[in-house]
Design a protein around this motif. Sequence first.
Motif, PDB file in Angstrom:
ATOM      1  N   VAL A 176       0.817  -1.212   0.000  1.00  0.00           N
ATOM      2  CA  VAL A 176       0.000   0.000   0.000  1.00  0.00           C
ATOM      3  C   VAL A 176       0.853   1.265   0.000  1.00  0.00           C
ATOM      4  N   THR A 177       1.978   1.261   0.691  1.00  0.00           N
ATOM      5  CA  THR A 177       2.739   2.498   0.859  1.00  0.00           C
ATOM      6  C   THR A 177       3.874   2.702  -0.134  1.00  0.00           C
ATOM      7  N   TRP A 178       4.337   1.677  -0.828  1.00  0.00           N
ATOM      8  CA  TRP A 178       5.508   1.878  -1.686  1.00  0.00           C
ATOM      9  C   TRP A 178       5.280   2.901  -2.785  1.00  0.00           C
ATOM     10  N   PRO A 179       4.066   3.037  -3.384  1.00  0.00           N
ATOM     11  CA  PRO A 179       3.933   4.071  -4.422  1.00  0.00           C
ATOM     12  C   PRO A 179       4.130   5.493  -3.893  1.00  0.00           C
ATOM     13  N   LEU A 180       3.960   5.690  -2.616  1.00  0.00           N
ATOM     14  CA  LEU A 180       4.093   7.027  -2.049  1.00  0.00           C
ATOM     15  C   LEU A 180       5.490   7.301  -1.498  1.00  0.00           C
ATOM     16  N   ALA A 181       6.394   6.361  -1.614  1.00  0.00           N
ATOM     17  CA  ALA A 181       7.723   6.506  -1.015  1.00  0.00           C
ATOM     18  C   ALA A 181       8.659   7.394  -1.828  1.00  0.00           C
ATOM     19  N   PHE A 182       8.395   7.558  -3.108  1.00  0.00           N
ATOM     20  CA  PHE A 182       9.275   8.347  -3.967  1.00  0.00           C
ATOM     21  C   PHE A 182       8.467   9.460  -4.623  1.00  0.00           C
ATOM     22  N   PRO A 183       9.073  10.621  -4.846  1.00  0.00           N
ATOM     23  CA  PRO A 183       8.326  11.747  -5.417  1.00  0.00           C
ATOM     24  C   PRO A 183       7.699  11.448  -6.783  1.00  0.00           C
ATOM     25  N   HIS A 233       6.590  20.933   0.419  1.00  0.00           N
ATOM     26  CA  HIS A 233       6.399  20.531   1.809  1.00  0.00           C
ATOM     27  C   HIS A 233       5.547  19.264   1.931  1.00  0.00           C
ATOM     28  N   THR A 234       4.503  19.187   1.131  1.00  0.00           N
ATOM     29  CA  THR A 234       3.650  18.005   1.142  1.00  0.00           C
ATOM     30  C   THR A 234       4.429  16.772   0.720  1.00  0.00           C
ATOM     31  N   MET A 235       5.220  16.909  -0.337  1.00  0.00           N
ATOM     32  CA  MET A 235       6.005  15.782  -0.826  1.00  0.00           C
ATOM     33  C   MET A 235       7.038  15.326   0.202  1.00  0.00           C
ATOM     34  N   LEU A 236       7.734  16.283   0.810  1.00  0.00           N
ATOM     35  CA  LEU A 236       8.751  15.924   1.794  1.00  0.00           C
ATOM     36  C   LEU A 236       8.138  15.231   3.008  1.00  0.00           C
ATOM     37  N   LEU A 237       7.040  15.760   3.498  1.00  0.00           N
ATOM     38  CA  LEU A 237       6.389  15.174   4.666  1.00  0.00           C
ATOM     39  C   LEU A 237       5.852  13.782   4.350  1.00  0.00           C
ATOM     40  N   ALA A 238       5.186  13.643   3.220  1.00  0.00           N
ATOM     41  CA  ALA A 238       4.639  12.338   2.840  1.00  0.00           C
ATOM     42  C   ALA A 238       5.755  11.328   2.598  1.00  0.00           C
ATOM     43  N   ASN A 239       6.800  11.730   1.879  1.00  0.00           N
ATOM     44  CA  ASN A 239       7.912  10.813   1.618  1.00  0.00           C
ATOM     45  C   ASN A 239       8.604  10.382   2.898  1.00  0.00           C
ATOM     46  N   PHE A 240       8.737  11.298   3.853  1.00  0.00           N
ATOM     47  CA  PHE A 240       9.357  10.950   5.117  1.00  0.00           C
ATOM     48  C   PHE A 240       8.531   9.905   5.870  1.00  0.00           C
ATOM     49  N   PHE A 241       7.245  10.170   6.034  1.00  0.00           N
ATOM     50  CA  PHE A 241       6.419   9.244   6.800  1.00  0.00           C
ATOM     51  C   PHE A 241       6.255   7.900   6.101  1.00  0.00           C
ATOM     52  N   VAL A 242       6.133   7.915   4.788  1.00  0.00           N
ATOM     53  CA  VAL A 242       6.024   6.648   4.059  1.00  0.00           C
ATOM     54  C   VAL A 242       7.336   5.886   4.122  1.00  0.00           C
ATOM     55  N   SER A 243       8.460   6.573   4.077  1.00  0.00           N
ATOM     56  CA  SER A 243       9.759   5.903   4.207  1.00  0.00           C
ATOM     57  C   SER A 243       9.902   5.231   5.566  1.00  0.00           C
ATOM     58  N   VAL A 244       9.379   5.859   6.599  1.00  0.00           N
ATOM     59  CA  VAL A 244       9.402   5.247   7.927  1.00  0.00           C
ATOM     60  C   VAL A 244       8.561   3.973   7.938  1.00  0.00           C
ATOM     61  N   VAL A 291       7.782   2.062   5.337  1.00  0.00           N
ATOM     62  CA  VAL A 291       8.447   1.051   4.513  1.00  0.00           C
ATOM     63  C   VAL A 291       9.632   0.446   5.262  1.00  0.00           C
ATOM     64  N   ALA A 292      10.427   1.263   5.920  1.00  0.00           N
ATOM     65  CA  ALA A 292      11.565   0.743   6.692  1.00  0.00           C
ATOM     66  C   ALA A 292      11.084  -0.172   7.816  1.00  0.00           C
ATOM     67  N   TRP A 293      10.048   0.233   8.511  1.00  0.00           N
ATOM     68  CA  TRP A 293       9.522  -0.593   9.594  1.00  0.00           C
ATOM     69  C   TRP A 293       8.966  -1.905   9.046  1.00  0.00           C
ATOM     70  N   SER A 294       8.317  -1.874   7.900  1.00  0.00           N
ATOM     71  CA  SER A 294       7.799  -3.097   7.303  1.00  0.00           C
ATOM     72  C   SER A 294       8.927  -4.024   6.884  1.00  0.00           C
ATOM     73  N   LEU A 295      10.001  -3.466   6.351  1.00  0.00           N
ATOM     74  CA  LEU A 295      11.136  -4.305   5.971  1.00  0.00           C
ATOM     75  C   LEU A 295      11.792  -4.931   7.182  1.00  0.00           C
ATOM     76  N   VAL A 296      11.849  -4.199   8.285  1.00  0.00           N
ATOM     77  CA  VAL A 296      12.404  -4.763   9.519  1.00  0.00           C
ATOM     78  C   VAL A 296      11.509  -5.896  10.023  1.00  0.00           C
ATOM     79  N   ARG A 297      10.202  -5.708   9.908  1.00  0.00           N
ATOM     80  CA  ARG A 297       9.267  -6.746  10.366  1.00  0.00           C
ATOM     81  C   ARG A 297       9.301  -7.980   9.503  1.00  0.00           C
TER      82      ARG A 297
END
Length: 78
Positions: free
Chosen positions: A21-28, A57-68, A70-76
């Motif tokens: 669900v979140t990978w499409p939002l991870a990159f601008p 600002h919207t892109m940076l904020l969204a990319n940051f939270f989605v990256s978090v 995605v990283a948490w999902s990869l750790v899981r």
Amino acid sequence: MLSATTYQRLYRFSTWYDLFVTWPLAFPVTMGLFCGFVLTPTNAALGFDPLLQLDAHTMLLANFFVSVVVAWSLVRCT
């Protein structure tokens, strides 16, 4: 109460669901495409107000939270 194997399956499914669900939002680039071709038409079809324009600002904020996420999902996954 869930058995251990059922819990592990549910846990793995939720991990892959988060990634899917979140990978499409991870990159601008993919976020712009996803918002333009999926979210905006869906939003209009449901009769909601138009989405806000994607600014820096919207892109940076969204990319940051989605990256978090995605990283948490990869750790899981491991």
